[in-house]
Each structure stands twice: as structure tokens, then as C-alpha cells.
Design an enzyme around this catalytic site. Structure first.
Site, PDB file in Angstrom:
ATOM      1  N   GLN A   1       0.817  -1.213   0.000  1.00  0.00           N
ATOM      2  CA  GLN A   1       0.000   0.000   0.000  1.00  0.00           C
ATOM      3  C   GLN A   1       0.856   1.271   0.000  1.00  0.00           C
ATOM      4  O   GLN A   1       2.044   1.245   0.328  1.00  0.00           O
ATOM      5  CB  GLN A   1      -0.900   0.026   1.241  1.00  0.00           C
ATOM      6  CG  GLN A   1      -2.083  -0.924   1.166  1.00  0.00           C
ATOM      7  CD  GLN A   1      -2.995  -0.740   2.362  1.00  0.00           C
ATOM      8  OE1 GLN A   1      -3.068  -1.589   3.221  1.00  0.00           O
ATOM      9  NE2 GLN A   1      -3.683   0.383   2.423  1.00  0.00           N
ATOM     10  N   HIS A   2       0.203   2.374  -0.359  1.00  0.00           N
ATOM     11  CA  HIS A   2       0.667   3.749  -0.126  1.00  0.00           C
ATOM     12  C   HIS A   2       1.788   4.240  -1.042  1.00  0.00           C
ATOM     13  O   HIS A   2       2.022   5.447  -1.107  1.00  0.00           O
ATOM     14  CB  HIS A   2       1.143   3.943   1.315  1.00  0.00           C
ATOM     15  CG  HIS A   2       0.158   3.579   2.368  1.00  0.00           C
ATOM     16  ND1 HIS A   2      -1.119   4.107   2.426  1.00  0.00           N
ATOM     17  CD2 HIS A   2       0.263   2.732   3.430  1.00  0.00           C
ATOM     18  CE1 HIS A   2      -1.746   3.597   3.472  1.00  0.00           C
ATOM     19  NE2 HIS A   2      -0.934   2.765   4.092  1.00  0.00           N
TER      20      HIS A   2
ATOM     21  N   ASP B   1      -2.276  -4.794  -0.096  1.00  0.00           N
ATOM     22  CA  ASP B   1      -1.918  -6.076   0.518  1.00  0.00           C
ATOM     23  C   ASP B   1      -2.805  -6.450   1.693  1.00  0.00           C
ATOM     24  O   ASP B   1      -3.203  -7.616   1.834  1.00  0.00           O
ATOM     25  CB  ASP B   1      -0.441  -6.099   0.903  1.00  0.00           C
ATOM     26  CG  ASP B   1       0.001  -4.902   1.735  1.00  0.00           C
ATOM     27  OD1 ASP B   1      -0.836  -4.058   2.111  1.00  0.00           O
ATOM     28  OD2 ASP B   1       1.220  -4.795   1.999  1.00  0.00           O
TER      29      ASP B   1
END
Length: 477
Positions: free
Chosen positions: A81-82, A237
Site C-alpha cells: 500500500q501507499h 496487501d
């Protein structure tokens, strides 16, 4: 092992460290082939990775799957992520991706929280108070520190978006991963125009957010996959792992890794103004409130090493408290803290100190879980805690969770849950089924179960009192 029934689907886990690919029988959940290739994280003040290397690693992992990958009918990518991926007009990376654990954007985070009206305003609109991990802070950092790279950017993607786009040639994302950006408002389930204006990001640079169950496209010709195979939306994820377990609303998960994570699917949109609980969306249309601690298995293993003990060599019977905040801590929010040992006596043993480290780490996780499973979540308080991650294999971790939670515990046998969740998403798209129901049919959460034991209230109180009493010390820079 029975013969596969088919059709085959592929689930991908593109993590910080590697790309994993599983070819899975959509009918039974049997893994028929697997592959893995490493990623490189560049050294330096931040944490960066070349997206082109992710693509090459995915190709290598698929090649390792052999003929089975060529027989797949659908594929899905779960990714870290991110991360901020910036692409030029030709679709090539402008610079290495800024990863989730690159926290150079902390000053930009602080400024953005203030500019939008404070934590409560963020929680109400976006469901989360952003950490430096969030993508919005990284874009603000890029604009401030590398304006030429920001100006050269023609498309902004998350890690899983980038790989999905390489498969399909389309710019798409999903609501789960989008909810960790800081520019997708969970209140409206749409990109937030005010935020995009504030950070100088054109909405035309962002991918289209697919609805749950909507395909991202099909595999382009010339790739190590069958041309025309369906490509699912993919997701982050944590959302993929929730799919991989087939979670129902209110079923709590404790992930015991380098960091600790607790989450549960919820039908209610989370809005925690304290910032402890991230109000993520899931990949199905519900929500995934999640809290994270920084110090989990790695911190406890470090204590064991300092004591020259095996990680399982714990002993009870002491009143020692060890807060293993070796890297500072996120939950509770003590970024400048270090480890703290209290209650040491002449007769305290090394094994008792090690048990205290487990107690301190699990206490932080369970306190975070209490906020994830608040009184509004309608969670089943008798549902077993699902333990996943590397620590779930350890007896000391499992028994500490049982003793401090007072709840039954279940340890799923299935591993590689992110890739399995992506495979379930691909199978759900192909078979027109709920992907979580697909994972439940596969039995991914099945594993040894352990009955509840009486909760150790004395230890919980002792750790809580020590934490409160040491607050000033733990906040010192």
C-alpha cells in the site's frame, strides 16, 4: 493431492521485498504452481524502489510457474500500500517509487493535517488521519523537494495499479488501495477535489477507481500470460489478505510480523479522529478498520538475543514489565519512545524478562484491537482471533495472545495470504462470485484451534499502569 479441476487463476503479491505468483485451481483452491523473485530497496535517507524492477520480478515469478501460468484464465495483483509511482507521458517511471516506509514526508503530513482543519476533519472526510506512509504526503514532498520530477509526471499510480496497468494498458485502481492515498474520500467514495487542489495534483493524472467485481481489463498480447485473460481490479496487501482469509464482518485478525497489525471487516465506515485506526475500504464494498504497531516479532527477537535466549524460552511468575518500543511506537502514538523495563528484582530470570517483552507487544496489539472492534462494530466477541504472520507459528506468541485476550485462537494453515486473496479476487471475477466466499470455499482460514483461557487481568493492569506512569519519559525526544 487430487488432480486440479480448473479453471486456473493467478494471484500476485508484489511486496516491498519480492514478487510472488501463485497459480491456483479456482474450483478447489489448490496451489498448482508458484514463483518468486526479489525486489531491491535503494539505500539512503528514504526507502525507494524501481517500479520497472517490480515488473521484471513479476515476469520471472510467472516464468517459474511454468506451463500452468499459460493456462490461467484470470489474474489479480495485490500490492504494498501507499507507495507513490510517478510515470511520464510514455508510461515510464519518472523516478524510483517512494515506498510506504519512506517517512521523509512527515513535515508535509503535519502541514496537510493542519491545512484541512485537523485530525477530526480528516477522519470525517477520508476515514483516516494520514501517517507519513500515506501517498498524499509523498506527493506533497515530491512537489516541494523535486519540482522538476513532479512537473514531468503524467500519471500517478499505486504499486498494484502500476503492475495492473502493465498487464492491461489501462489506468485503474480499486477502492481498497485508493482509501490509503489520502486523496480518496471515504465519505463520498470519490477523489476529493479540494485535497487535489491543495496539493496541486490534477485528477486527470489519477487512475479510474473500479467498483467491486469490475474487471480492470484483459491481458495484452506479448506477455508471459495468455492474451485476453481477465485481469481483476487488484487491491492493497491488507485488503488482499482479508480476502484470502474469506473474512466475515467482525472476525478479528492479528498479524504478527516485524510490525503488528490488527484488523476486521466492518459494514460501518470507520472515522477515528485519534489516528489509531486507519479507516480503509476493503476490496468488496465493506470497510477494513486497521491499526498497526511498529514493534512486534523483530523487537521481541531482539530482546531474546540480548538475553542469549531462544525466542521460546519464556518463564512466567514475575511482575516485570517490558515495553518493547525499540523503534518508537505508532500505537500508542509514542514516536520518540525507546524500550522500557520496570519491576526488575534480584530473583527475576532472563526468561521472565523475555515473557514480559511478549506481554508488552501483545498488550499494545490488543489495545489497538479494542479500538478496531469498538462498540459500534457489532463484532462477535466470542469469535476466535485469527493469528497470521511469522509470529503465529510460535508457541510463546500464541499462548501470550490467548492469556491476555481471554479469547479462542485459530492459526490458519494457509500461507501467502496476499497472493491467495488476489487469486480469490481473480476467481470471483471469473466465476461471478463473491471473492471472500470463494476463499471460504477453499478453506483458507482452516487450521489448529485453541480454546479460550481466563484472561490475565493482573498482567494487563500492570502493563497499563506502567505505560500510563511512564508517559512523560516515553514522550521525551
Amino acid at each position: 493431492m487430487s488432480a486440479p479441476e480448473g479453471p486456473f487463476v493467478i494471484g500476485v503479491d508484489s511486496s516491498t521485498q519480492s514478487a510472488k505468483a501463485l497459480v491456483v485451481d479456482a474450483a478447489t483452491g489448490q496451489v498448482v504452481a508458484r514463483g518468486q523473485a526479489p525486489h531491491t530497496v535503494t539505500p539512503g535517507p528514504g526507502h525507494e524502489s524501481d517500479p520497472e524492477e517490480w515488473w521484471q520480478a513479476l515476469g520471472t515469478a510467472l516464468e517459474q510457474c511454468g506451463r500452468a501460468a499459460q493456462e490461467a484464465s484470470a489474474v489479480s495483483v495485490g500490492g504494498q500500500q501507499h507507495g507513490l509511482v510517478t510515470l511520464d507521458a510514455d508510461g515510464r517511471p519518472v523516478r524510483p517509487a517512494l515506498l510506504w516506509n519512506d517517512v521523509r514526508s512527515a513535515p508535509q503530513r503535519d502541514r496537510l493535517i493542519e491545512q484541512l482543519g485537523g485530525p477530526a476533519a480528516w477522519a470525517a472526510r477520508f476515514g483516516s488521519v494520514p501517517a507519513p506512509a500515506f501517498t498524499v504526503t509523498k506527493w506533497a514532498w515530491l512537489c516541494e523537494n523535486e519540482p522538476d520530477n513532479a512537473a514531468a509526471t503524467a500519471a500517478v499510480r499505486l504499486p498494484h495499479d502500476y503492475l495492473t496497468g502493465r498487464l492491461t494498458g489501462q489506468g485503474t485502481t480499486d477502492r481498497g488501495d485508493a482509501s490509503g492515498t489520502g486523496w480518496w474520500a471515504s465519505a463520498d467514495e470519490a477523489y476529493d477535489e479540494e485535497m487535489l487542489q491543495l496539493i496541486g495534483l490534477s485528477p486527470g493524472l489519477l487512475p479510474r477507481v473500479l467498483t467491486p467485481g469490475e474487471a480492470a481489463g484483459t491481458v495484452r498480447p506479448g506477455l508471459p500470460l495468455p492474451a485476453g485473460a481477465l485481469v481483476a481490479a487488484g487491491t492493497g496487501d491488507n485488503m488482499a489478505a482479508a480476502l484470502g482469509l474469506g473474512l466475515r464482518p467482525g472476525q478479528p485478525v492479528l498479524s504478527l510480523g516485524t510490525s503488528g497489525t490488527v484488523y476486521a471487516v466492518s459494514s460501518r465506515r470507520p472515522t477515528d479522529a485519534t489516528g489509531t485506526v486507519a479507516g480503509f475500504a476493503d476490496a468488496r464494498g465493506d470497510w477494513l478498520p486497521l491499526a498497526c504497531t511498529l514493534n512486534c516479532t523483530l523487537a521481541v527477537d531482539r530482546v531474546a538475543a540480548l538475553l542469549s535466549l531462544d525466542r521460546e524460552a519464556v518463564e512466567g511468575g514475575a511482575e516485570t514489565v517490558l515495553l518493547p518500543f525499540l523503534d518508537g511506537e505508532r500505537t500508542p502514538n509514542l514516536p520518540y519512545a525507546s524500550g522500557l523495563l520496570s519491576g526488575l528484582r534480584h530473583d527475576t530470570t532472563a526468561g521472565q524478562v523475555l515473557q514480559a517483552a511478549y506481554d508488552g507487544a501483545v498488550f499494545a496489539l490488543l489495545r489497538a484491537l479494542d479500538q478496531v472492534l469498538d462498540e459500534k462494530s457489532a463484532a462477535d466477541q466470542n469469535a476466535p482471533l485469527l493469528l497470521i504472520g511469522g509470529g503465529a507459528k510460535g508457541t510463546a506468541w500464541r499462548e501470550t495472545v490467548r492469556r491476555l485476550s481471554g479469547r479462542p485462537v485459530q492459526v490458519p494453515r494457509a500461507e501467502e495470504l496476499v497472493a491467495l486473496g488476489a487469486a480469490a479476487q481473480a476467481a470471483g471475477l471469473l466465476l461471478e462470485e463473491d471473492p471472500a466466499a470463494v476463499a471460504r470455499r477453499w478453506g483458507t482460514a482452516e487450521g489448529p484451534s485453541y480454546d479460550a483461557v481466563p484472561r490475565d487481568e493482573a498482567t494487563l493492569t500492570r502493563v497499563a499502569d506502567t505505560l500510563a506512569g511512564a508517559d512523560t519519559l516515553l514522550r521525551q525526544r
